[in-house]
Design an enzyme around this catalytic site. Structure first.
Site, mmCIF file in Angstrom:
data_model
loop_
_atom_site.group_PDB
_atom_site.id
_atom_site.type_symbol
_atom_site.label_atom_id
_atom_site.label_comp_id
_atom_site.label_asym_id
_atom_site.label_seq_id
_atom_site.Cartn_x
_atom_site.Cartn_y
_atom_site.Cartn_z
ATOM 1 N N ILE A 69 0.879 -1.165 0.000
ATOM 2 C CA ILE A 69 0.000 0.000 0.000
ATOM 3 C C ILE A 69 0.914 1.212 0.000
ATOM 4 O O ILE A 69 1.891 1.260 0.749
ATOM 5 C CB ILE A 69 -1.006 -0.003 1.178
ATOM 6 C CG1 ILE A 69 -2.030 1.119 1.010
ATOM 7 C CG2 ILE A 69 -0.293 0.044 2.507
ATOM 8 C CD1 ILE A 69 -3.233 1.006 1.932
ATOM 9 N N ALA A 70 0.630 2.143 -0.883
ATOM 10 C CA ALA A 70 1.481 3.329 -0.996
ATOM 11 C C ALA A 70 0.646 4.509 -1.454
ATOM 12 O O ALA A 70 -0.342 4.350 -2.174
ATOM 13 C CB ALA A 70 2.616 3.085 -1.982
ATOM 14 N N GLU A 103 2.192 -7.158 7.075
ATOM 15 C CA GLU A 103 3.437 -6.859 7.766
ATOM 16 C C GLU A 103 3.729 -5.390 7.543
ATOM 17 O O GLU A 103 3.457 -4.860 6.466
ATOM 18 C CB GLU A 103 4.602 -7.682 7.195
ATOM 19 C CG GLU A 103 4.518 -9.148 7.508
ATOM 20 C CD GLU A 103 4.662 -10.003 6.264
ATOM 21 O OE1 GLU A 103 4.685 -9.464 5.147
ATOM 22 O OE2 GLU A 103 4.727 -11.225 6.418
ATOM 23 N N ASN A 108 7.338 2.265 11.271
ATOM 24 C CA ASN A 108 6.285 2.971 10.544
ATOM 25 C C ASN A 108 5.054 3.163 11.443
ATOM 26 O O ASN A 108 4.022 2.499 11.299
ATOM 27 C CB ASN A 108 5.918 2.228 9.258
ATOM 28 C CG ASN A 108 5.101 3.077 8.317
ATOM 29 O OD1 ASN A 108 4.491 4.063 8.720
ATOM 30 N ND2 ASN A 108 5.075 2.684 7.053
ATOM 31 N N TYR A 115 -3.700 1.117 10.569
ATOM 32 C CA TYR A 115 -4.212 -0.251 10.670
ATOM 33 C C TYR A 115 -4.979 -0.457 11.979
ATOM 34 O O TYR A 115 -6.052 -1.061 11.978
ATOM 35 C CB TYR A 115 -3.078 -1.272 10.536
ATOM 36 C CG TYR A 115 -2.336 -1.156 9.225
ATOM 37 C CD1 TYR A 115 -3.005 -0.950 8.021
ATOM 38 C CD2 TYR A 115 -0.954 -1.228 9.174
ATOM 39 C CE1 TYR A 115 -2.335 -0.832 6.821
ATOM 40 C CE2 TYR A 115 -0.266 -1.116 7.976
ATOM 41 C CZ TYR A 115 -0.957 -0.916 6.806
ATOM 42 O OH TYR A 115 -0.284 -0.799 5.625
#
Length: 153
Positions: A69-70, A103, A108, A115
């Protein structure tokens, strides 16, 4: 913002964002190959016809794994990652996905916060998982309820 499945024509733009965000970036060919796998899905979030972010997931039976995801640097802190994640969870649940895994780099904190805000919990640590730089991964998961409201064991 619109979140939708990516087209093969968008693989080059996704690969460019990969190179800008990840030290272990996937190539355009790798992204195209992933798009052709029946257990993989690539989603993009677009803002005024510009790809603001993307996510790549694998699904098998009733489990899903968020593998990438970016968000483009111009669109960070604007809810893009949250919109992508919400769509993945909702569409996954519509297709019977009851357990999500991922993961994330131990450093981060922003991603871990995102999340957790969506119900993911920490399951453990995978030592030395990431390279460039070498870092531990935090394992997280989200267990969803079945339509009956009872979690299956």
């Amino acid at each position: 913002m619109i979140v939708r499945k990516a087209s093969k024509e968008e693989a080059a733009r996704i690969a460019k964002m990969e190179r800008a965000v990840f030290s272990d970036a996937w190539s355009e060919a790798g992204i195209l190959e992933t798009m052709c796998q029946h257990t993989a899905s690539v989603y993009v979030a677009s803002v005024e016809n510009t790809i603001a972010g993307y996510a790549i997931v694998y699904t098998v039976m009733d489990e899903g794994e968020l593998v990438r995801i970016a968000v483009d640097s111009m669109f960070r802190r604007q809810g893009v990652a949250g919109s992508l994640l919400d769509t993945l969870i909702r569409e996954g649940q519509d297709h019977g996905i009851l357990l999500w895994h991922l993961e994330v780099r131990k450093s981060n904190d922003a991603a871990q916060g995102l999340y957790r805000s969506r119900g993911f919990s920490k399951d453990g640590i995978r030592r030395g998982f990431y390279e460039n730089p070498r870092e531990d991964a935090v394992l997280m998961s989200l267990r969803l309820e079945t339509l009956s409201g009872v979690q299956e064991e």
